[in-house]
Design a protein around this motif. Structure first.
Motif, short mmCIF file in Angstrom:
data_model
loop_
_atom_site.label_atom_id
_atom_site.label_comp_id
_atom_site.label_asym_id
_atom_site.label_seq_id
_atom_site.Cartn_x
_atom_site.Cartn_y
_atom_site.Cartn_z
N MET A 1 -12.98 17.37 7.82
CA MET A 1 -12.03 17.06 8.88
C MET A 1 -11.71 15.57 8.92
N LEU A 2 -12.73 14.73 8.75
CA LEU A 2 -12.50 13.29 8.74
C LEU A 2 -11.65 12.87 7.54
N LEU A 3 -11.92 13.50 6.39
CA LEU A 3 -11.13 13.19 5.20
C LEU A 3 -9.67 13.58 5.40
N ALA A 4 -9.44 14.78 5.95
CA ALA A 4 -8.06 15.22 6.19
C ALA A 4 -7.35 14.30 7.17
N LEU A 5 -8.06 13.87 8.23
CA LEU A 5 -7.46 12.97 9.21
C LEU A 5 -7.13 11.62 8.58
N ALA A 6 -8.05 11.09 7.76
CA ALA A 6 -7.81 9.80 7.12
C ALA A 6 -6.63 9.85 6.15
N LEU A 7 -6.56 10.92 5.37
CA LEU A 7 -5.47 11.03 4.40
C LEU A 7 -4.12 11.24 5.08
N SER A 8 -4.10 12.05 6.13
CA SER A 8 -2.84 12.27 6.85
C SER A 8 -2.36 10.98 7.52
N SER A 9 -3.29 10.21 8.06
CA SER A 9 -2.91 8.94 8.68
C SER A 9 -2.41 7.95 7.63
N PHE B 1 1.29 7.90 6.51
CA PHE B 1 2.30 7.23 7.32
C PHE B 1 2.13 5.71 7.35
N PHE B 2 0.88 5.24 7.25
CA PHE B 2 0.62 3.82 7.47
C PHE B 2 0.35 3.04 6.18
N ALA B 3 0.06 3.72 5.09
CA ALA B 3 -0.25 3.01 3.85
C ALA B 3 1.01 2.38 3.27
N PRO B 4 0.90 1.22 2.62
CA PRO B 4 2.06 0.63 1.95
C PRO B 4 2.58 1.55 0.85
N THR B 5 3.83 1.37 0.50
CA THR B 5 4.47 2.26 -0.46
C THR B 5 3.76 2.26 -1.81
N HIS B 6 3.26 1.10 -2.24
CA HIS B 6 2.65 1.05 -3.58
C HIS B 6 1.31 1.77 -3.64
N PHE B 7 0.75 2.17 -2.47
CA PHE B 7 -0.48 2.95 -2.46
C PHE B 7 -0.22 4.46 -2.49
N LEU B 8 1.02 4.86 -2.29
CA LEU B 8 1.32 6.30 -2.19
C LEU B 8 1.02 7.07 -3.48
N ARG C 1 6.34 11.09 2.43
CA ARG C 1 5.25 10.77 3.35
C ARG C 1 4.90 11.97 4.23
N ILE C 2 5.92 12.73 4.64
CA ILE C 2 5.64 13.95 5.42
C ILE C 2 4.82 14.94 4.61
N LEU C 3 5.18 15.11 3.33
CA LEU C 3 4.43 16.01 2.46
C LEU C 3 2.98 15.55 2.32
N LEU C 4 2.79 14.26 2.11
CA LEU C 4 1.43 13.72 1.96
C LEU C 4 0.64 13.86 3.26
#
Length: 225
Positions: A26-34, A37-44, A101-104
Protein backbone atom coordinates in the motif's frame (compact mmCIF):
# COMPACT_ATOMS: atom_id res chain seq x y z
CA UNK A 1 -19.45 -15.17 16.82
CA UNK A 2 -17.43 -12.89 14.53
CA UNK A 3 -13.70 -13.34 14.75
CA UNK A 4 -12.04 -10.34 16.37
CA UNK A 5 -9.72 -8.14 14.41
CA UNK A 6 -6.72 -8.92 16.60
CA UNK A 7 -7.28 -12.67 16.74
CA UNK A 8 -7.70 -12.91 12.98
CA UNK A 9 -4.57 -10.96 12.14
CA UNK A 10 -2.28 -12.09 14.97
CA UNK A 11 -3.04 -15.80 15.04
CA UNK A 12 0.10 -16.94 13.21
CA UNK A 13 3.49 -15.47 12.21
CA UNK A 14 2.45 -15.99 8.58
CA UNK A 15 -0.58 -13.75 9.10
CA UNK A 16 1.57 -11.03 10.63
CA UNK A 17 4.10 -11.28 7.79
CA UNK A 18 1.33 -11.14 5.21
CA UNK A 19 -0.11 -8.05 6.90
CA UNK A 20 3.27 -6.29 6.83
CA UNK A 21 3.75 -7.14 3.16
CA UNK A 22 0.29 -5.77 2.41
CA UNK A 23 1.12 -2.56 4.27
CA UNK A 24 4.37 -2.19 2.30
CA UNK A 25 2.46 -2.75 -0.94
CA UNK A 26 0.00 0.00 0.00
CA UNK A 27 2.84 2.41 0.81
CA UNK A 28 4.56 1.57 -2.48
CA UNK A 29 1.36 2.16 -4.46
CA UNK A 30 0.78 5.48 -2.66
CA UNK A 31 4.36 6.62 -3.28
CA UNK A 32 4.29 5.71 -6.97
CA UNK A 33 0.89 7.31 -7.57
CA UNK A 34 2.05 10.51 -5.87
CA UNK A 35 5.30 10.52 -7.84
CA UNK A 36 3.32 10.32 -11.09
CA UNK A 37 2.00 13.84 -10.44
CA UNK A 38 4.88 15.49 -8.59
CA UNK A 39 8.01 13.95 -10.13
CA UNK A 40 9.90 16.00 -12.74
CA UNK A 41 9.33 14.98 -16.34
CA UNK A 42 12.80 13.48 -16.78
CA UNK A 43 12.05 10.99 -13.96
CA UNK A 44 8.90 9.64 -15.63
CA UNK A 45 10.70 7.01 -17.80
CA UNK A 46 12.20 5.49 -14.64
CA UNK A 47 8.79 5.53 -13.00
CA UNK A 48 7.27 3.91 -16.09
CA UNK A 49 9.88 1.13 -15.93
CA UNK A 50 9.01 0.38 -12.29
CA UNK A 51 5.30 0.36 -13.01
CA UNK A 52 5.78 -1.90 -16.02
CA UNK A 53 7.07 -4.53 -13.58
CA UNK A 54 3.97 -3.99 -11.42
CA UNK A 55 1.77 -4.27 -14.50
CA UNK A 56 3.27 -7.64 -15.44
CA UNK A 57 3.01 -8.85 -11.86
CA UNK A 58 -0.64 -7.85 -11.68
CA UNK A 59 -1.42 -9.64 -14.94
CA UNK A 60 0.27 -12.78 -13.59
CA UNK A 61 -2.12 -12.52 -10.62
CA UNK A 62 -5.14 -12.74 -12.94
CA UNK A 63 -5.51 -8.98 -13.23
CA UNK A 64 -7.53 -7.81 -16.24
CA UNK A 65 -5.91 -4.98 -18.14
CA UNK A 66 -8.63 -4.43 -20.75
CA UNK A 67 -10.59 -1.92 -18.66
CA UNK A 68 -7.43 0.02 -17.88
CA UNK A 69 -6.51 0.20 -21.57
CA UNK A 70 -9.99 1.37 -22.59
CA UNK A 71 -9.98 4.08 -19.95
CA UNK A 72 -6.60 5.43 -20.99
CA UNK A 73 -7.51 5.38 -24.70
CA UNK A 74 -10.72 7.31 -24.06
CA UNK A 75 -8.91 9.72 -21.76
CA UNK A 76 -6.27 10.28 -24.42
CA UNK A 77 -8.87 10.95 -27.11
CA UNK A 78 -10.81 13.40 -24.94
CA UNK A 79 -7.66 15.23 -23.88
CA UNK A 80 -6.28 15.57 -27.41
CA UNK A 81 -9.63 16.84 -28.75
CA UNK A 82 -9.87 19.30 -25.85
CA UNK A 83 -6.35 20.62 -26.39
CA UNK A 84 -6.94 20.92 -30.13
CA UNK A 85 -10.15 22.85 -29.54
CA UNK A 86 -8.58 25.24 -27.02
CA UNK A 87 -4.93 25.58 -28.03
CA UNK A 88 -4.80 24.21 -31.55
CA UNK A 89 -1.97 21.83 -32.36
CA UNK A 90 0.67 23.73 -30.41
CA UNK A 91 0.17 22.13 -26.98
CA UNK A 92 -1.03 18.62 -27.81
CA UNK A 93 2.20 17.23 -26.38
CA UNK A 94 1.27 18.72 -23.00
CA UNK A 95 -2.06 16.90 -23.12
CA UNK A 96 -0.34 13.60 -23.95
CA UNK A 97 2.04 14.15 -21.03
CA UNK A 98 -0.92 14.81 -18.71
CA UNK A 99 -2.57 11.55 -19.78
CA UNK A 100 0.74 9.72 -19.28
CA UNK A 101 0.89 11.01 -15.71
CA UNK A 102 -2.71 9.87 -15.13
CA UNK A 103 -1.80 6.40 -16.40
CA UNK A 104 1.24 6.26 -14.13
CA UNK A 105 -0.96 7.29 -11.20
CA UNK A 106 -3.60 4.63 -11.91
CA UNK A 107 -1.36 1.59 -12.47
CA UNK A 108 -0.18 1.27 -8.82
CA UNK A 109 -3.77 1.24 -7.55
CA UNK A 110 -4.73 -1.34 -10.18
CA UNK A 111 -1.78 -3.48 -9.13
CA UNK A 112 -2.66 -3.15 -5.44
CA UNK A 113 -6.26 -4.28 -5.90
CA UNK A 114 -5.12 -7.30 -7.90
CA UNK A 115 -2.38 -8.46 -5.53
CA UNK A 116 -3.59 -7.54 -2.02
CA UNK A 117 -6.85 -8.89 -0.60
CA UNK A 118 -9.51 -6.43 0.46
CA UNK A 119 -9.53 -8.08 3.91
CA UNK A 120 -5.88 -7.10 4.39
CA UNK A 121 -6.51 -3.58 3.09
CA UNK A 122 -9.43 -3.18 5.48
CA UNK A 123 -7.38 -4.48 8.40
CA UNK A 124 -4.55 -2.05 7.70
CA UNK A 125 -6.83 0.94 7.14
CA UNK A 126 -8.68 0.07 10.36
CA UNK A 127 -5.46 0.72 12.27
CA UNK A 128 -4.94 4.16 10.70
CA UNK A 129 -8.44 5.64 10.49
CA UNK A 130 -11.88 5.27 12.06
CA UNK A 131 -13.52 1.94 11.29
CA UNK A 132 -16.39 3.53 9.40
CA UNK A 133 -14.00 5.28 7.03
CA UNK A 134 -12.05 2.07 6.49
CA UNK A 135 -15.31 0.27 5.72
CA UNK A 136 -16.26 2.87 3.12
CA UNK A 137 -12.87 2.61 1.40
CA UNK A 138 -12.89 -1.20 1.29
CA UNK A 139 -16.52 -1.32 0.17
CA UNK A 140 -15.71 1.11 -2.65
CA UNK A 141 -12.80 -1.06 -3.80
CA UNK A 142 -14.99 -4.16 -3.78
CA UNK A 143 -17.66 -2.41 -5.83
CA UNK A 144 -15.35 -1.22 -8.60
CA UNK A 145 -15.89 -4.34 -10.79
CA UNK A 146 -19.66 -4.04 -10.28
CA UNK A 147 -19.64 -0.38 -11.25
CA UNK A 148 -17.55 -1.14 -14.33
CA UNK A 149 -20.24 -3.60 -15.43
CA UNK A 150 -22.94 -1.02 -14.70
CA UNK A 151 -21.19 1.56 -16.88
CA UNK A 152 -20.84 -0.98 -19.69
CA UNK A 153 -24.52 -1.98 -19.53
CA UNK A 154 -25.76 1.62 -19.37
CA UNK A 155 -23.54 2.59 -22.29
CA UNK A 156 -24.70 -0.34 -24.43
CA UNK A 157 -28.39 0.27 -23.66
CA UNK A 158 -28.09 3.95 -24.53
CA UNK A 159 -26.33 3.06 -27.77
CA UNK A 160 -29.26 0.76 -28.65
CA UNK A 161 -31.64 3.65 -27.99
CA UNK A 162 -29.79 5.71 -30.57
CA UNK A 163 -27.75 7.99 -28.33
CA UNK A 164 -24.85 9.71 -30.11
CA UNK A 165 -22.16 8.38 -27.79
CA UNK A 166 -20.16 6.06 -30.03
CA UNK A 167 -16.37 6.59 -29.80
CA UNK A 168 -16.28 8.35 -33.17
CA UNK A 169 -19.25 10.52 -32.24
CA UNK A 170 -17.63 11.53 -28.95
CA UNK A 171 -14.80 13.12 -30.89
CA UNK A 172 -17.31 15.92 -31.46
CA UNK A 173 -17.58 18.03 -28.27
CA UNK A 174 -21.23 18.72 -29.07
CA UNK A 175 -22.05 15.13 -28.10
CA UNK A 176 -20.39 15.30 -24.69
CA UNK A 177 -23.54 16.70 -23.13
CA UNK A 178 -25.51 13.74 -24.43
CA UNK A 179 -22.91 11.38 -22.98
CA UNK A 180 -23.32 13.04 -19.57
CA UNK A 181 -27.11 12.90 -19.78
CA UNK A 182 -27.28 9.30 -21.03
CA UNK A 183 -24.40 7.68 -19.09
CA UNK A 184 -23.04 9.85 -16.27
CA UNK A 185 -26.37 10.84 -14.70
CA UNK A 186 -27.84 7.27 -14.70
CA UNK A 187 -24.55 6.06 -13.20
CA UNK A 188 -24.78 8.61 -10.40
CA UNK A 189 -28.33 7.45 -9.66
CA UNK A 190 -27.10 3.86 -9.49
CA UNK A 191 -24.31 4.91 -7.15
CA UNK A 192 -26.77 6.61 -4.81
CA UNK A 193 -29.01 3.54 -4.76
CA UNK A 194 -26.03 1.27 -4.16
CA UNK A 195 -24.75 3.48 -1.33
CA UNK A 196 -28.14 3.31 0.36
CA UNK A 197 -28.30 -0.48 -0.01
CA UNK A 198 -24.80 -0.82 1.44
CA UNK A 199 -25.70 1.39 4.38
CA UNK A 200 -28.86 -0.66 5.07
CA UNK A 201 -26.87 -3.91 4.87
CA UNK A 202 -24.22 -2.57 7.27
CA UNK A 203 -26.88 -1.38 9.70
CA UNK A 204 -28.63 -4.75 9.57
CA UNK A 205 -25.34 -6.39 10.57
CA UNK A 206 -24.95 -3.94 13.47
CA UNK A 207 -21.88 -2.34 11.96
CA UNK A 208 -20.36 0.11 14.44
CA UNK A 209 -22.27 -1.38 17.39
CA UNK A 210 -19.06 -2.57 19.05
CA UNK A 211 -16.15 -0.21 19.66
CA UNK A 212 -13.67 -2.90 18.63
CA UNK A 213 -14.02 -3.81 14.98
CA UNK A 214 -14.74 -7.44 14.09
CA UNK A 215 -14.66 -9.17 10.73
CA UNK A 216 -15.05 -12.53 9.11
CA UNK A 217 -12.08 -14.28 7.55
CA UNK A 218 -12.08 -14.69 3.80
CA UNK A 219 -12.64 -18.11 2.24
CA UNK A 220 -8.99 -18.19 1.28
CA UNK A 221 -7.97 -17.60 4.89
CA UNK A 222 -10.22 -20.40 6.09
CA UNK A 223 -8.68 -22.86 3.64
CA UNK A 224 -5.16 -21.74 4.48
CA UNK A 225 -5.73 -22.18 8.19
Amino acid sequence: MPISHSSLLSSTPASIRSLWLSALAMLLALALSSAAFFAPTHFLPWLAGIELVLLVHGMLNQGKISGLVRYIVLQLLFTIVLYLAIHGGNKVSEGVLAVARILLAIVPGWWLTNTVSTEAIGAILGKMMPNKWAFVVVASINLLPYMANEVREIYQLQRLRGARIAPKQLLNPRNWGEFSYCVIFPLLIQLLKLARQTAVAAKARHFGYHAKRTLWPSQRSEHDN
